[in-house]
Motif scaffolding. Structure first.
Motif, PDB file in Angstrom:
ATOM      1  N   TYR A  65       0.738  -1.301  -0.105  1.00  0.00           N
ATOM      2  CA  TYR A  65      -0.218  -0.164  -0.147  1.00  0.00           C
ATOM      3  C   TYR A  65       0.828   1.379  -0.138  1.00  0.00           C
ATOM      4  N   MET A  66       0.293   2.395  -0.585  1.00  0.00           N
ATOM      5  CA  MET A  66       0.928   3.475  -0.521  1.00  0.00           C
ATOM      6  C   MET A  66       0.109   4.803  -0.725  1.00  0.00           C
ATOM      7  N   CYS A  67       0.322   5.871  -0.028  1.00  0.00           N
ATOM      8  CA  CYS A  67      -0.579   6.977  -0.493  1.00  0.00           C
ATOM      9  C   CYS A  67       0.258   8.208  -0.327  1.00  0.00           C
ATOM     10  N   ASP A  68      -0.330   9.337  -0.942  1.00  0.00           N
ATOM     11  CA  ASP A  68       0.426  10.589  -1.164  1.00  0.00           C
ATOM     12  C   ASP A  68      -0.317  11.722  -0.648  1.00  0.00           C
ATOM     13  N   ASP A  69      -0.297  12.048   0.641  1.00  0.00           N
ATOM     14  CA  ASP A  69      -1.169  13.002   1.193  1.00  0.00           C
ATOM     15  C   ASP A  69      -2.778  12.497   1.215  1.00  0.00           C
ATOM     16  N   ASP A  70      -3.160  11.203   1.527  1.00  0.00           N
ATOM     17  CA  ASP A  70      -4.483  10.601   1.074  1.00  0.00           C
ATOM     18  C   ASP A  70      -4.663   9.801   2.694  1.00  0.00           C
ATOM     19  N   ARG A  71      -5.969   9.382   2.878  1.00  0.00           N
ATOM     20  CA  ARG A  71      -6.226   8.518   3.859  1.00  0.00           C
ATOM     21  C   ARG A  71      -5.665   7.104   3.585  1.00  0.00           C
ATOM     22  N   LEU A  72      -5.252   6.370   4.691  1.00  0.00           N
ATOM     23  CA  LEU A  72      -5.202   4.761   4.178  1.00  0.00           C
ATOM     24  C   LEU A  72      -6.342   4.140   3.764  1.00  0.00           C
ATOM     25  N   ASP A  73      -7.376   4.444   3.708  1.00  0.00           N
ATOM     26  CA  ASP A  73      -8.677   3.720   3.346  1.00  0.00           C
ATOM     27  C   ASP A  73      -8.600   3.898   1.982  1.00  0.00           C
ATOM     28  N   GLU A  74      -7.891   5.189   1.407  1.00  0.00           N
ATOM     29  CA  GLU A  74      -8.022   5.315  -0.151  1.00  0.00           C
ATOM     30  C   GLU A  74      -6.547   5.247  -0.611  1.00  0.00           C
ATOM     31  N   ALA A  75      -5.513   4.372  -0.118  1.00  0.00           N
ATOM     32  CA  ALA A  75      -4.278   3.921  -0.596  1.00  0.00           C
ATOM     33  C   ALA A  75      -4.356   3.434  -1.739  1.00  0.00           C
ATOM     34  N   GLU A  76      -3.132   3.553  -2.433  1.00  0.00           N
ATOM     35  CA  GLU A  76      -3.288   2.788  -3.783  1.00  0.00           C
ATOM     36  C   GLU A  76      -2.428   1.647  -3.239  1.00  0.00           C
ATOM     37  N   SER A  77      -2.783   0.198  -4.115  1.00  0.00           N
ATOM     38  CA  SER A  77      -2.350  -0.863  -3.842  1.00  0.00           C
ATOM     39  C   SER A  77      -1.935  -1.654  -5.062  1.00  0.00           C
ATOM     40  N   THR A  78      -0.810  -2.469  -4.813  1.00  0.00           N
ATOM     41  CA  THR A  78      -0.212  -3.273  -5.782  1.00  0.00           C
ATOM     42  C   THR A  78      -1.284  -4.517  -6.215  1.00  0.00           C
ATOM     43  N   ASP A  79      -0.872  -5.406  -7.151  1.00  0.00           N
ATOM     44  CA  ASP A  79      -1.689  -6.708  -7.190  1.00  0.00           C
ATOM     45  C   ASP A  79      -1.450  -7.654  -5.786  1.00  0.00           C
ATOM     46  N   ALA A  80      -2.408  -8.208  -5.670  1.00  0.00           N
ATOM     47  CA  ALA A  80      -1.995  -9.102  -4.511  1.00  0.00           C
ATOM     48  C   ALA A  80      -0.981 -10.131  -4.385  1.00  0.00           C
ATOM     49  N   MET A  81      -0.415 -10.256  -3.287  1.00  0.00           N
ATOM     50  CA  MET A  81       0.716 -11.158  -3.222  1.00  0.00           C
ATOM     51  C   MET A  81       0.398 -12.231  -2.606  1.00  0.00           C
ATOM     52  N   THR A  82       0.032 -13.166  -3.763  1.00  0.00           N
ATOM     53  CA  THR A  82      -0.912 -14.663  -3.307  1.00  0.00           C
ATOM     54  C   THR A  82       0.007 -15.547  -2.683  1.00  0.00           C
ATOM     55  N   ALA A  83       1.251 -15.381  -2.688  1.00  0.00           N
ATOM     56  CA  ALA A  83       2.091 -16.415  -1.938  1.00  0.00           C
ATOM     57  C   ALA A  83       1.922 -16.631  -0.453  1.00  0.00           C
ATOM     58  N   LEU A  84       1.263 -15.326   0.181  1.00  0.00           N
ATOM     59  CA  LEU A  84       1.073 -15.248   1.519  1.00  0.00           C
ATOM     60  C   LEU A  84      -0.192 -15.516   2.283  1.00  0.00           C
ATOM     61  N   VAL A  85      -0.927 -16.435   1.465  1.00  0.00           N
ATOM     62  CA  VAL A  85      -2.257 -16.511   1.998  1.00  0.00           C
ATOM     63  C   VAL A  85      -2.467 -18.031   2.877  1.00  0.00           C
ATOM     64  N   SER A  86      -1.320 -18.784   2.959  1.00  0.00           N
ATOM     65  CA  SER A  86      -1.475 -19.773   3.966  1.00  0.00           C
ATOM     66  C   SER A  86      -1.604 -19.477   5.276  1.00  0.00           C
ATOM     67  N   ASN A  87      -2.774 -20.132   5.645  1.00  0.00           N
ATOM     68  CA  ASN A  87      -3.105 -19.978   7.220  1.00  0.00           C
ATOM     69  C   ASN A  87      -1.761 -20.867   8.065  1.00  0.00           C
ATOM     70  N   ASN A  88      -1.651 -20.199   9.005  1.00  0.00           N
ATOM     71  CA  ASN A  88      -0.573 -20.616  10.015  1.00  0.00           C
ATOM     72  C   ASN A  88       0.758 -20.937   9.618  1.00  0.00           C
ATOM     73  N   THR A  89       1.249 -20.217   8.559  1.00  0.00           N
ATOM     74  CA  THR A  89       2.520 -20.288   7.931  1.00  0.00           C
ATOM     75  C   THR A  89       3.175 -19.203   8.465  1.00  0.00           C
ATOM     76  N   LYS A  90       4.571 -19.214   8.796  1.00  0.00           N
ATOM     77  CA  LYS A  90       5.228 -18.089   9.343  1.00  0.00           C
ATOM     78  C   LYS A  90       5.976 -17.491   7.945  1.00  0.00           C
ATOM     79  N   TYR A  91       6.007 -16.037   7.750  1.00  0.00           N
ATOM     80  CA  TYR A  91       6.551 -15.338   6.630  1.00  0.00           C
ATOM     81  C   TYR A  91       7.589 -14.403   7.167  1.00  0.00           C
ATOM     82  N   TYR A  92       8.504 -14.019   6.488  1.00  0.00           N
ATOM     83  CA  TYR A  92       9.333 -13.017   6.864  1.00  0.00           C
ATOM     84  C   TYR A  92       9.381 -11.910   5.995  1.00  0.00           C
ATOM     85  N   ILE A  93       8.925 -10.686   6.442  1.00  0.00           N
ATOM     86  CA  ILE A  93       8.656  -9.708   5.544  1.00  0.00           C
ATOM     87  C   ILE A  93       9.872  -8.484   5.578  1.00  0.00           C
TER      88      ILE A  93
END
Length: 127
Positions: A65-93
């Motif tokens: 997410y990123m925004c330039d003098d906007d609210r977070l609920d209006e932030a621009e977002s990239t395509d979903a990072m689908t590799a991160l959707v597994s429950n109970n899997t630890k990821y390092y960001i």
């Protein structure tokens, strides 16, 4: 604290442990130009990582997410990072800025050596 406007890196562990409930819940972690940011009331410059659900589903989906003098609920977002959707899997960001580019990299190990997903975008114009 003052954050460099040209280069920085932050790292953390991320693990989903369930499903979302309610009306499109969102969670963010990142760097903002304001000391405290409320998602739907504070304009800010922000770069970060977050998750949210698609309407009608319970799967948490991560985005950059990123925004330039906007609210977070209006932030621009990239395509979903689908590799991160597994429950109970630890990821390092790793969230970083290098010049005018902002990166989110996802690793499968605590040494940050096995890259499994990444995305990048130009940084907001604010400092």
């Amino acid at each position: 604290e003052t954050l460099s406007t040209t280069e920085w890196t932050t790292r953390f562990t991320y693990q989903i442990t369930g499903t979302a409930s309610g009306d499109n819940p969102v969670w963010w972690v990142g760097m903002a130009s304001t000391g405290a940011t409320a998602s739907n009331s504070t304009s800010t410059d922000f770069t970060g990582f977050g998750t949210q659900t698609s309407n009608g589903t319970t799967t948490l989906t991560p985005y950059l997410y990123m925004c330039d003098d906007d609210r977070l609920d209006e932030a621009e977002s990239t395509d979903a990072m689908t590799a991160l959707v597994s429950n109970n899997t630890k990821y390092y960001i790793e969230i970083s800025r290098d010049g005018n580019t902002f990166y989110v990299k996802v690793y499968s190990d605590e040494d940050y050596s096995t890259l499994i997903d990444e995305t990048s975008n130009a940084t907001p114009t604010g400092t």
